[in-house]
Design a protein around this motif. Structure first.
Motif, PDB file in Angstrom:
ATOM      1  N   LEU A 262      -0.143   5.829  -1.570  1.00 26.76           N
ATOM      2  CA  LEU A 262      -0.698   6.338  -0.755  1.00 26.76           C
ATOM      3  C   LEU A 262      -1.191   7.792  -1.158  1.00 26.76           C
ATOM      4  CD1 LEU A 262       1.573   5.985   2.440  1.00 26.76           C
ATOM      5  CD2 LEU A 262      -0.537   4.735   1.789  1.00 26.76           C
TER       6      LEU A 262
ATOM      7  N   PHE B  54      -4.426   6.710  -3.289  1.00 28.15           N
ATOM      8  CA  PHE B  54      -5.535   6.442  -2.548  1.00 28.15           C
ATOM      9  C   PHE B  54      -6.085   7.692  -1.583  1.00 28.15           C
ATOM     10  CE2 PHE B  54      -3.780   1.817  -2.073  1.00 28.15           C
ATOM     11  CZ  PHE B  54      -4.935   1.513  -2.909  1.00 28.15           C
TER      12      PHE B  54
ATOM     13  N   LEU C 171      -6.153   7.172   6.105  1.00 29.85           N
ATOM     14  CA  LEU C 171      -5.206   8.253   5.537  1.00 29.85           C
ATOM     15  C   LEU C 171      -5.665   9.720   6.054  1.00 29.85           C
ATOM     16  CD1 LEU C 171      -4.664   7.189   1.910  1.00 29.85           C
ATOM     17  CD2 LEU C 171      -3.091   6.733   3.690  1.00 29.85           C
TER      18      LEU C 171
ATOM     19  N   HIS D 283     -12.341   1.277   0.790  1.00 28.33           N
ATOM     20  CA  HIS D 283     -11.261   0.248   1.051  1.00 28.33           C
ATOM     21  C   HIS D 283     -10.714  -0.427  -0.252  1.00 28.33           C
ATOM     22  CE1 HIS D 283     -14.950  -2.276   1.259  1.00 28.33           C
ATOM     23  NE2 HIS D 283     -14.034  -3.323   1.073  1.00 28.33           N
TER      24      HIS D 283
ATOM     25  N   THR E 215       0.799  -1.226  -0.086  1.00 32.55           N
ATOM     26  CA  THR E 215       0.104  -0.020   0.063  1.00 32.55           C
ATOM     27  C   THR E 215       0.930   1.184  -0.146  1.00 32.55           C
ATOM     28  OG1 THR E 215       0.028   0.009   2.338  1.00 32.55           O
ATOM     29  CG2 THR E 215      -2.026  -1.248   1.255  1.00 32.55           C
TER      30      THR E 215
ATOM     31  N   TYR F 284      -8.327   2.649   3.476  1.00 34.67           N
ATOM     32  CA  TYR F 284      -7.698   4.028   3.159  1.00 34.67           C
ATOM     33  C   TYR F 284      -8.544   5.204   3.512  1.00 34.67           C
ATOM     34  CZ  TYR F 284     -10.074   4.213  -1.162  1.00 34.67           C
ATOM     35  OH  TYR F 284     -11.183   4.362  -2.193  1.00 34.67           O
TER      36      TYR F 284
ATOM     37  N   LYS G 299      -9.790   9.006  -1.817  1.00 35.75           N
ATOM     38  CA  LYS G 299     -10.822   9.421  -0.581  1.00 35.75           C
ATOM     39  C   LYS G 299     -11.134  11.011  -0.698  1.00 35.75           C
ATOM     40  CE  LYS G 299     -10.143  10.576   4.225  1.00 35.75           C
ATOM     41  NZ  LYS G 299      -9.084  10.395   5.603  1.00 35.75           N
TER      42      LYS G 299
END
Length: 240
Positions: free
Chosen positions: A144, A147, A176, A206, A140, A172, A151
């Protein structure tokens, strides 16, 4: 029957068992598997994209028509709890096993694939296109910013949001707390997912960690009625 030719490529539906076997062999090479067959293949329409000059298969994917009442039969339902989408009132299609031969580096291949998809959607009155969009590998930390971008801008509406079902996931949206670097995010976003997002697509909150396929994947949906008009026109020019 889907059949189109654009530039150096043709797209068509599989016509027989040997066509499906050819697509399974390409999938196995792309996904690094000894073989790639499953029971879903028998329920799907398979689209094959060949290079005209040598008739080599460069891309393939499969399409499974569904409705809200049958969405639990989808491939994605193995990994995501999709009961919210059971209330979707319209025809759906799941796109799966999308792959492009790594040796065939040409953005026109993806364009022709979406042209074929558009032709299928229009011919069958599809209102929701969905599937699993995959990131290569299961680390992952490599993604980042991507993701964080998902989000910040692209989560599914709460009334359609898939819930956790798989035993191994990266939540995430909950974990995050970073502001995404837009350039880094788009560089690490898979091409297929980028196209979904340009059409107004949304994703699960997710990612599933799929050790068998060596991928991280997010559930991705596109409501056909929400695709920006300019994007629709472009896709239909390719599909025409």
């Amino acid at each position: 029957m889907i059949r189109l030719k654009k530039g150096a490529y043709t797209a068509r539906e599989a016509a027989n068992a040997s066509d499906i076997q050819e697509s399974q062999e390409l999938r196995a090479r792309c996904f690094g598997l000894a073989a790639d067959t499953d029971d879903y293949d028998d329920r799907c329409t398979h689209i094959l994209i060949h290079r005209v000059s040598d008739d080599v298969l460069v891309c393939c994917f499969r399409l499974m028509p569904l409705t809200g009442s049958t969405i639990t039969r989808s491939y994605s339902a193995q990994y995501y709890e999709l009961s919210a989408l059971a209330a979707f009132d319209g025809k759906m299609v799941e796109m799966g096993r999308f792959c492009i031969d790594p040796a065939a580096i040409d953005p026109d291949i993806l364009r022709v694939a979406w042209g074929a998809m558009t032709a299928y959607v229009d011919a069958n009155g599809i209102e929701l296109l969905f599937g699993c969009s995959s990131f290569a590998g299961t680390e992952t930390s490599d993604y980042l910013d991507a993701f964080a971008m998902l989000k910040a801008r692209h989560l599914a509406p709460s009334h359609w949001l898939p819930r956790v079902k798989a035993p191994k996931v990266f939540n995430y949206a909950a974990r995050l707390r970073r502001k995404p670097d837009a350039k880094k995010a788009m560089l690490r976003m898979p091409p297929l997912l980028r196209t979904y997002l340009m059409m107004g697509g949304w994703v699960s909150d997710h990612a599933v960690v799929d050790d068998k396929m060596n991928t991280l994947h997010v559930f991705t949906g596109v409501e056909i009625g929400s695709i920006p008009p300019a994007r629709k026109r472009l896709l239909r020019v390719i599909a025409g």
